[in-house]
Motif scaffolding. Structure first.
Motif, PDB file in Angstrom:
ATOM      1  N   ILE A 506      47.702  38.947  36.128  1.00  0.00           N
ATOM      2  CA  ILE A 506      47.358  39.788  34.976  1.00  0.00           C
ATOM      3  C   ILE A 506      46.362  39.109  33.969  1.00  0.00           C
ATOM      4  CG2 ILE A 506      47.828  41.424  33.549  1.00  0.00           C
ATOM      5  CD1 ILE A 506      50.368  42.281  34.970  1.00  0.00           C
ATOM      6  N   ARG A 507      46.740  37.932  33.679  1.00  0.00           N
ATOM      7  CA  ARG A 507      46.052  37.045  32.778  1.00  0.00           C
ATOM      8  C   ARG A 507      44.680  37.126  32.680  1.00  0.00           C
ATOM      9  NH1 ARG A 507      46.395  31.987  31.077  1.00  0.00           N
ATOM     10  NH2 ARG A 507      44.868  31.847  32.324  1.00  0.00           N
ATOM     11  N   VAL A 508      44.273  37.122  34.085  1.00  0.00           N
ATOM     12  CA  VAL A 508      42.604  37.237  34.293  1.00  0.00           C
ATOM     13  C   VAL A 508      41.790  38.085  33.712  1.00  0.00           C
ATOM     14  CG1 VAL A 508      42.114  38.654  36.389  1.00  0.00           C
ATOM     15  CG2 VAL A 508      41.319  36.418  36.404  1.00  0.00           C
ATOM     16  N   VAL A 509      42.294  39.475  33.165  1.00  0.00           N
ATOM     17  CA  VAL A 509      41.748  40.351  32.832  1.00  0.00           C
ATOM     18  C   VAL A 509      41.313  39.905  31.337  1.00  0.00           C
ATOM     19  CG1 VAL A 509      42.798  42.256  33.938  1.00  0.00           C
ATOM     20  CG2 VAL A 509      43.616  41.597  31.872  1.00  0.00           C
ATOM     21  N   ASP A 510      42.203  39.152  30.743  1.00  0.00           N
ATOM     22  CA  ASP A 510      41.697  38.696  29.186  1.00  0.00           C
ATOM     23  C   ASP A 510      40.342  37.864  29.056  1.00  0.00           C
ATOM     24  OD1 ASP A 510      42.191  38.718  26.692  1.00  0.00           O
ATOM     25  OD2 ASP A 510      42.750  36.912  26.898  1.00  0.00           O
TER      26      ASP A 510
END
Lengths: 700, 700
Positions: A506-510
């Motif tokens: 999920i971190r990629v969306v940041d």
């Protein structure tokens, strides 16, 4: 003395019993206690009309302490969770134990109420609508006694007071946000009711038309061979279900098979009732909820200001004869320390130099981001090393955009590896590489950025990363330790490992700016969604309790490998041949509180709810449908619409503020407050305009 | 001369070729033609950059005449309806005939385009994006030729240009509201796209988690016994369908039967993706659509004002040397007569005395309600009778509140009678009584109220009543004539009688004030819903054409009494055992344009769409699902949300104006206009402020 109701206007002169008004006399400890309680009431938006006598103030300070509050919430939770152990239970426990625990809970609630009664004036106490708690406690005791005696006499007994339990959650002093939400709903109800009546009228008219057009047709049959659209009440029910789209297009098919002209009837119905009326419901709910919420916030701002007026009145002194009353820095410091003992000196100084007294309460809530400029602890400990050329190069590398892109790529590769089969040893071992890489990233960031800034309260993603990576590390280590030592893989731990692995992605969306804006809005509405969650749990709890009494044991579920002959019809012959049994919905039952909650979620989602309904109507009586329709109206039409309205509003606000990220949150808050104050003085008029200048204190 | 683009700023000085600027010379007929065309362009919001030479102006006046417009729309309708007769056809007709009709349509469109080309300057014509019509016409001709030659050679041929037909509806000069709607959607797309990407990311992450958690579980099975959640792409599809709630709770049941913990996964998924993301879609669509629509309206107001500047420039004359230019009343009267030949003298006088020149265009659109005070024709014809005591008493009775209540009661009794069995002769005859009562009501009202006021354009309910009652009367008479003379009851006529009977009941809502407000809002957004209807028909048409080429004949439907052995699986062995066949969805096919449209409506409603999809994927290929998912994204996520946004906005506006019913519509419009003008001058600055005074004319 009487405290003004929050809906009253603020009196012309600040009242205060026994306060040496306008003198230069040194302030006593009681004065500081009183002033600090006003400030912290303003800070946390408490609206309790406490007695201002020194003893009551001391009790009130204790009343607001976090320990009794946590205890209270713990016992509310225990009281609500009793449903898990009471019949029909998930984990059956003798009735005696649950009753004893419930009595203990009631005792705690009573103690808290007694404390509350001592804090506020006697006459206020009896008028407070929150004291419906007393009635709930009394009714529960009565119910317990009746139930126990009926049980002893082997009679049929119902624990009806369980329905009242959620009222405790709503009516404790700390449930004020929940109460506000319920109040807004109650205020919006009349408007919703009129639209609902009109909707029902439309439904009845369409049903009548369907009866005339389709019911009298020569022998239309449903897919089960039953007569189609011949009973008016059934048509009304079918068309009500069609509004939720749950039986589309099945309800239309027999008529459509006869002639495509009838499809026009259904399309028209869907256009009017599903699309237009449901939108109108949303519009009405949104509009009313917003209107009343705005009014509540306005009252809150007014009450807050009023409390600060009182605090100032307690602390003020007259510098020169005829001059304006002010608060000295010494008193200011003492009050700030009392209200927020852990405040830094720098922060206090900042508040003193920048902020008017009336704004203190709001600004104490704000975390000042002065930490950023603080040097890294390593720099202080060993400057020669930290400031050396290689160290500086490392810092530049980590802060470079390419570092972010590199790690996004790693995450991408990781995603592919997760998707592949983990039985392959190469892929299983790759997990360690990825874990090491993620850990390295966190360590590098901690090396470059000041740790306290890195883990500041608003750095959601840093917290998220660290927690996920460290938990994944622990879970993976535990898992491989168990696998290698005992040759046994715990399914639960493996599940946790998988979930943590996927969550890391999920971190990629940041990293993507456009996504960050959307995610930040969602994170910002998080706390409000929690209030909303409480609200829905209250409603679900009540429906679950009623549903369990009505439907417990009517539908039975079996293990997958059970060979019970009644498994095919959920253990109830009445369900033979129903869609409910065919779809294997046996586990959708009211047999315990967990099943009930999951079933209620399914009913909220609405799809297939008519099949579930038909099932429960088959095992009891047609009128059981009313229970489900009532639930649909309350939850789907009212509460879910409020939720949607709520998300809409959050995004509209987000779009309208947009580009103000450059401001610090402190500046923004000051701006907001001034806006609120300006608005407020506009409405209250000149009396307050005069008072406003009273609050400005001068740097000495 | 060049006409300014609507996005350009207004030039400093009003231009005008050959206009005797500032002189007192008598205005020629050409001047009046030019001015009137400017005013009517402003009145109807036309934005055509026509040539101002007298010949072009004459052609332009003819271009705007209603007859060629109606002819054009008729042929667009014919062109679109050709789909009913072309293969796969509802009513098959030889290809030659449909081709000839299509060629005729193309000829009409070409003529209209030639006319258009003569009206506007050559260079503007070639730059106009609306002339995509030329390309459509050319492509259609090419397609016709190719198709015909392939048919002649007995090759497989596709009429691909049919997809382009709706573009004609969008790109004709009169489709400007539709173009505006499409433009707003196009402008909102980037924002929607980012949310959609984030939503897809969330979907993929959840699918990965589902694969890891559930796919590798020991042998979970779906209700059909198929493996559960083992293929990643299938999981993505299943969870995408779950967002639309269409497969809830079935998709969850196998996991839930295994353990209730998995239900939490699905509940979380539904919360995030169904409730939060779908609300975010609505928020984004609403916000963007509103923003761009507002911008469009602003440009419209600007363009309108600009046209009025031009009209004034043509008509203005200088009264005194150095004085402000004004328009004389004679010229004013002539221009008003030219623009609106049927205007009453009183209305024209009112406009002259009350209204500035710039507002003329808007105010011509308003129906002035001066008719109310007009005396009843009977009073003028026979005052002695009409003003006699019994007549006055009758008037008072009809206007009394009790009269309304009495008729509401009659409607209620009527509703009960409709619900009862119409085979009973007593009830069949009661219909005549009710018809007589309703007819009497209309006659009484016509006696009391002035007929022209009673049937004024905005008296929706009077029109509704009269049309329904008179149609019901005719239908009932025809029906009983047929029954008594030939002993034969036509089902169609009986249906119409029933529908009209039930529709009569709707009237009751008008008596309840709260309902009236809601209904009036709905009636007010009626015209906008029509634009919206065109929009959705354009999208449906394109999808229907593509769908018919892809899926025609794959699924066959049979008559109910057909004994075809393939009936059980819709004539396609590939459908054996599918839910599609089991649910008897055979009639949901793309075999002709009517079925396609109804199927697309079902897909818009979303429920059971996965079963329909699976059916079509079974008879063709899995990739067929992409067609349906694309349709879902376009129609449900974008267009339906715009529709909901639209209804929301209408109600928000309704709630914010609320109590202004006392104002006449004239006053309100004036207020609105002034608001718009004030806003406008704010944005364009001082240049226009100066010009603004130019428009004020003085009563001579």
């Amino acid at each position: 003395m009487s405290e003004p109701d929050k809906s009253e206007d603020i009196p012309d002169e600040p009242a205060g019993k026994g306060i040496p008004n306008g003198g230069n006399a040194a302030k006593s400890k009681e004065d500081f206690d009183l002033a600090s309680i006003y400030v912290s009431d303003a800070q946390y938006n408490r609206n309790i009309y406490f007695d201002t006598s020194p003893e009551a103030v001391k009790l009130y300070i204790r009343y607001n302490h976090w320990i009794p509050k946590v205890i209270l919430f713990f016992f509310i939770l225990v009281d609500l969770s009793l449903a898990i152990f009471e019949k029909p239970a998930v984990f059956p426990v003798p009735t005696l134990y649950t009753m004893l625990v419930e009595l203990l809970c009631l005792l705690v609630f009573t103690l808290r109420l007694v404390h509350y009664a001592k804090v506020i004036p006697r006459d206020k106490f009896w008028k407070d609508p929150k004291n419906i708690c007393i009635i709930v406690i009394l009714l529960t005791v009565v119910d317990l006694i009746i139930y126990e005696s009926l049980e002893a006499a082997n009679c049929y007994a119902v624990r009806w007071s369980r329905v009242l339990r959620p009222l405790l959650l709503v009516n404790v002093t700390e449930g004020r946000q929940l109460r506000r939400a319920f109040r807004s709903i109650r205020n919006a109800l009349p408007q919703i009711f009129y639209v609902f009546l009109l909707f029902m009228f439309s439904l009845l008219i369409f049903s009548l038309m369907a009866l005339k057009l389709l019911g009298k047709r020569c022998g239309l049959k449903t897919i089960d061979g039953a007569p189609y659209f011949t009973n008016y009440l059934e048509i009304v029910f079918d068309l009500y279900v069609l509004v939720t789209t749950a039986n589309s297009p099945d309800v239309m098919m027999p008529a459509y098979n006869a002639s495509f002209v009838f499809a026009i009837f259904f399309i028209l119905y869907i256009l009017i009732n599903t699309y237009i009326f449901m939108s109108v419901f949303l519009a009405v709910v949104y509009n009313n909820y917003k209107k009343y919420l705005k009014e509540e916030v306005r009252q809150l701002v007014r009450a807050k200001r009023h409390k600060m007026v009182r605090a100032f009145a307690v602390l003020q002194e007259q510098r020169a004869e005829g001059g304006e009353p002010v608060v000295s820095q010494a008193n200011w410091n003492q009050i700030v320390k009392l209200v927020q003992p852990d405040i830094s000196n720098a922060h206090r100084e900042l508040l003193w130099s920048k902020v008017a007294f009336v704004q203190l309460a709001d600004l104490l809530n704000i975390e000042v981001i002065t930490l950023k400029s603080r040097p890294h602890p390593l720099q202080r400990a060993c400057p020669a090393f930290y400031l050396s050329a290689p160290s500086r190069l490392l810092c530049r590398l980590v802060q470079h955009r390419a570092f972010v892109i590199l790690y996004d790529l790693i995450i991408l590769v990781n995603a592919v590896f997760i998707g592949l089969d983990e039985e392959n040893p190469l892929i299983a071992n790759s997990e360690w590489v990825f874990l090491a890489l993620y850990l390295l990233e966190i360590l590098l960031k901690l090396y470059v950025f000041e740790p306290r800034a890195f883990f500041s309260r608003h750095s959601f993603w840093n917290w998220f990363d660290t927690v996920i990576v460290i938990s994944a590390l622990i879970a993976t280590v535990v898992n491989s330790a168990m696998t290698s030592s005992q040759n046994y893989t715990s399914r639960q731990i493996l599940d946790i490992v998988f979930i943590l692995r996927v969550l890391r992605l999920i971190r990629v969306v940041d990293s993507i700016k456009r996504f960050r804006a959307i995610i930040n809005t969602l994170i910002r509405i998080g706390p409000a969604i929690l209030t909303f969650g409480q609200l829905i749990i209250v409603v679900y709890y009540i429906f679950a309790m009623v549903g369990m009494e009505l439907f417990k044991g009517k539908v039975r579920s079996f293990e997958d490998d059970s060979s019970d002959p009644t498994k095919a019809y959920c253990g109830n012959p009445l369900l033979k041949g129903t869609t409910f049994a065919q779809l294997n919905y046996c586990k959708n039952n009211f047999n315990n509180v967990v099943s009930s909650f999951i079933l209620l979620v399914e009913l909220t989602v609405v799809n297939q709810w008519h099949d579930i309904l038909d099932g429960f109507a088959a095992v009891t009586h047609v009128s059981a449908k009313l229970f489900f329709i009532l639930f649909h109206i309350m939850v789907v039409i009212v509460i879910i619409n409020i939720f949607v309205a709520f998300v809409l509003e959050a995004f509209f606000v987000e779009y309208s503020v947009d580009k103000s990220d450059l401001q610090t949150s402190l500046e923004k808050k000051i701006e907001e407050l001034e806006l609120a104050v300006a608005q407020y003085t506009d409405s209250v008029g000149s009396v307050d305009q005069r008072k406003d200048t009273n609050f400005r204190h001068f740097n000495t």
